[in-house]
Motif scaffolding. Sequence first.
Motif, short mmCIF file in Angstrom:
data_model
loop_
_atom_site.label_atom_id
_atom_site.label_comp_id
_atom_site.label_asym_id
_atom_site.label_seq_id
_atom_site.Cartn_x
_atom_site.Cartn_y
_atom_site.Cartn_z
N SER A 166 0.74 -1.42 0.26
CA SER A 166 0.08 0.02 -0.13
C SER A 166 0.72 1.26 -0.16
O SER A 166 1.41 1.98 0.88
N PRO A 167 0.97 1.73 -1.69
CA PRO A 167 2.29 3.00 -1.15
C PRO A 167 1.11 4.32 -0.59
O PRO A 167 0.34 4.24 -0.79
N ALA A 168 3.09 4.97 -0.04
CA ALA A 168 1.75 6.06 0.08
C ALA A 168 1.04 6.72 -0.70
O ALA A 168 1.54 6.26 -2.30
N VAL A 169 0.74 8.20 -0.28
CA VAL A 169 -0.04 9.03 -1.65
C VAL A 169 0.77 10.20 -2.15
O VAL A 169 0.64 9.63 -3.44
N SER A 170 2.03 9.63 -2.12
CA SER A 170 2.96 9.93 -2.76
C SER A 170 3.98 9.06 -3.98
O SER A 170 4.04 9.52 -4.26
N GLY A 171 2.72 7.88 -3.22
CA GLY A 171 4.00 6.27 -4.63
C GLY A 171 5.30 6.04 -4.03
O GLY A 171 5.81 5.62 -4.38
N TYR A 172 5.80 6.81 -2.84
CA TYR A 172 6.62 6.37 -1.92
C TYR A 172 6.46 4.89 -1.78
O TYR A 172 5.45 4.44 -0.76
N ARG A 173 7.56 4.01 -1.62
CA ARG A 173 7.56 2.53 -1.35
C ARG A 173 8.51 2.28 -0.47
O ARG A 173 9.98 2.33 -0.71
N LEU A 194 14.43 -0.06 -1.49
CA LEU A 194 15.04 -0.01 -2.72
C LEU A 194 16.23 0.93 -4.02
O LEU A 194 15.53 2.30 -3.28
N GLU A 195 16.87 1.01 -3.68
CA GLU A 195 17.68 1.80 -4.79
C GLU A 195 16.92 3.07 -5.06
O GLU A 195 17.59 4.23 -4.96
N ALA A 196 16.95 2.76 -5.76
CA ALA A 196 16.37 4.12 -7.30
C ALA A 196 14.98 4.86 -6.46
O ALA A 196 15.37 5.65 -6.76
N ILE A 197 14.44 4.00 -5.18
CA ILE A 197 13.40 5.07 -4.71
C ILE A 197 14.25 5.75 -3.65
O ILE A 197 13.36 6.81 -3.05
N ALA A 198 15.23 5.01 -3.19
CA ALA A 198 15.76 5.59 -1.76
C ALA A 198 16.86 7.35 -2.23
O ALA A 198 16.53 7.64 -1.36
N GLU A 199 17.08 7.02 -3.30
CA GLU A 199 17.35 7.91 -4.08
C GLU A 199 16.84 8.69 -4.04
O GLU A 199 17.23 10.62 -4.37
N ILE A 200 15.56 8.50 -4.73
CA ILE A 200 14.67 9.93 -5.16
C ILE A 200 13.65 10.35 -3.71
O ILE A 200 14.22 11.27 -3.72
N LYS A 201 13.77 9.26 -2.77
CA LYS A 201 13.52 10.02 -0.82
C LYS A 201 14.67 11.35 -0.73
O LYS A 201 14.20 12.07 -0.06
N MET A 232 -4.69 22.14 -1.88
CA MET A 232 -4.20 22.43 -3.91
C MET A 232 -2.86 22.19 -3.81
O MET A 232 -2.09 21.59 -4.47
N GLN A 233 -2.14 23.21 -3.12
CA GLN A 233 -0.39 23.37 -2.35
C GLN A 233 -0.08 21.76 -2.55
O GLN A 233 0.74 20.94 -2.96
N ILE A 234 -0.72 21.26 -1.63
CA ILE A 234 -0.44 20.00 -0.90
C ILE A 234 -0.29 18.74 -2.24
O ILE A 234 0.15 17.74 -2.81
N LYS A 235 -2.02 18.54 -3.21
CA LYS A 235 -1.87 17.94 -4.40
C LYS A 235 -0.89 18.17 -5.37
O LYS A 235 -0.58 16.87 -5.79
N ARG A 236 -0.72 19.56 -5.65
CA ARG A 236 0.07 19.54 -6.56
C ARG A 236 1.88 19.06 -6.39
O ARG A 236 2.75 18.70 -6.69
N LEU A 237 2.27 18.73 -5.04
CA LEU A 237 3.42 18.49 -4.53
C LEU A 237 3.25 17.31 -4.35
O LEU A 237 4.39 16.81 -5.24
N GLN A 238 2.19 16.66 -4.17
CA GLN A 238 2.42 15.02 -4.05
C GLN A 238 2.60 14.42 -6.10
O GLN A 238 3.24 13.30 -5.76
N GLU A 239 1.40 15.47 -7.17
CA GLU A 239 1.37 14.79 -8.28
C GLU A 239 2.69 14.61 -8.99
O GLU A 239 3.13 13.69 -9.61
N LYS A 240 3.67 15.17 -7.98
CA LYS A 240 5.36 15.76 -8.87
C LYS A 240 6.35 14.40 -8.20
O LYS A 240 7.11 13.68 -8.73
N GLN A 242 4.73 11.70 -7.19
CA GLN A 242 4.57 10.67 -7.50
C GLN A 242 5.08 9.77 -8.83
O GLN A 242 4.45 8.64 -9.34
N ALA A 243 4.66 11.34 -9.70
CA ALA A 243 5.60 10.76 -11.34
C ALA A 243 6.99 10.40 -10.49
O ALA A 243 7.48 9.47 -11.64
N LEU A 244 8.25 10.76 -10.43
CA LEU A 244 8.92 10.21 -10.21
C LEU A 244 8.97 8.62 -9.06
O LEU A 244 10.00 8.58 -9.29
#
Length: 260
Positions: A166-173, A194-201, A232-240, A242-244
């Motif tokens: 169950s990923p976080a709202v941001s898409g983080y796992r 996982l390495e690639a996810i940690a690098e983004i975090k 709205m600010q939080i939603k836009r930040l979360q969308e960024k 999620q894409a990463l």
Amino acid sequence: MVVHTVARTHRLLPSAVSNDTIADAMFQHSKNSHNFKLINKTSVLFNSPHSIKELQQIPSWRQHNITQPYNQLEKLYQHAYPAQQELNMLLESAALASHSQAFLPGIKNQKRAEKKIATELLGNVNKLTDVVRGSVVATNISDLVKAYYYLAQYSDIVRVKNRFDSPAVSGYRDIKVLIRLSNSGLIAEIQLHLEAIAEIKNGEEHDIYEAIQNIERISIIKRRALDDIEKMQIKRLQEKSQALYAKAWQAYTQHFNLAS
């Protein structure tokens, strides 16, 4: 198969040994033949490949009323230093056994701890469970599952939060594990990455996370709900975010699909 806590003895092993050597070393430290059977089971887990499905099926659960043994911040920090060394030994062993890497940042900054207690924990010092912390970072899904199995066998787990299921709202796992250290009795936090996810975090997403935290903390301090602009600010930040994270996770799933 998911195994919860069994044994609690950890040893910091040399950096260039095989899984068979690890099993031999643990056997020398075992008390009876029952422990040796557990070691054999662990050796099988370490030498077998593990799938995305196994990772996602690790259950999230928690014990009731998880608290530190101290409710004074000074006393908690007094015991945190030896507890961190205890955790470091466990994580080094887990990383060695799973062909992963341990990251040991040391105990949580006390100023950050005080802020968290005031804004998130309603003043309850004994609910601060990440003073002692560390991470294990794997380059692939199979090794990440092995790291979890190691902790499940050789530490006293009190909580598992599986964000690969169950990923976080941001898409983080990740998998967040809380354990009770056997020597100090303190609760410690372990993150399995996982390495690639940690690098983004720790890179691009870090600033996004901090911005969201600041927005949310303002509303908590002022004891009010988020207003429409803040939402709205939080939603836009979360969308960024999620894409990463979606791009990073897709690389792991594509690799598994090609290998299978």
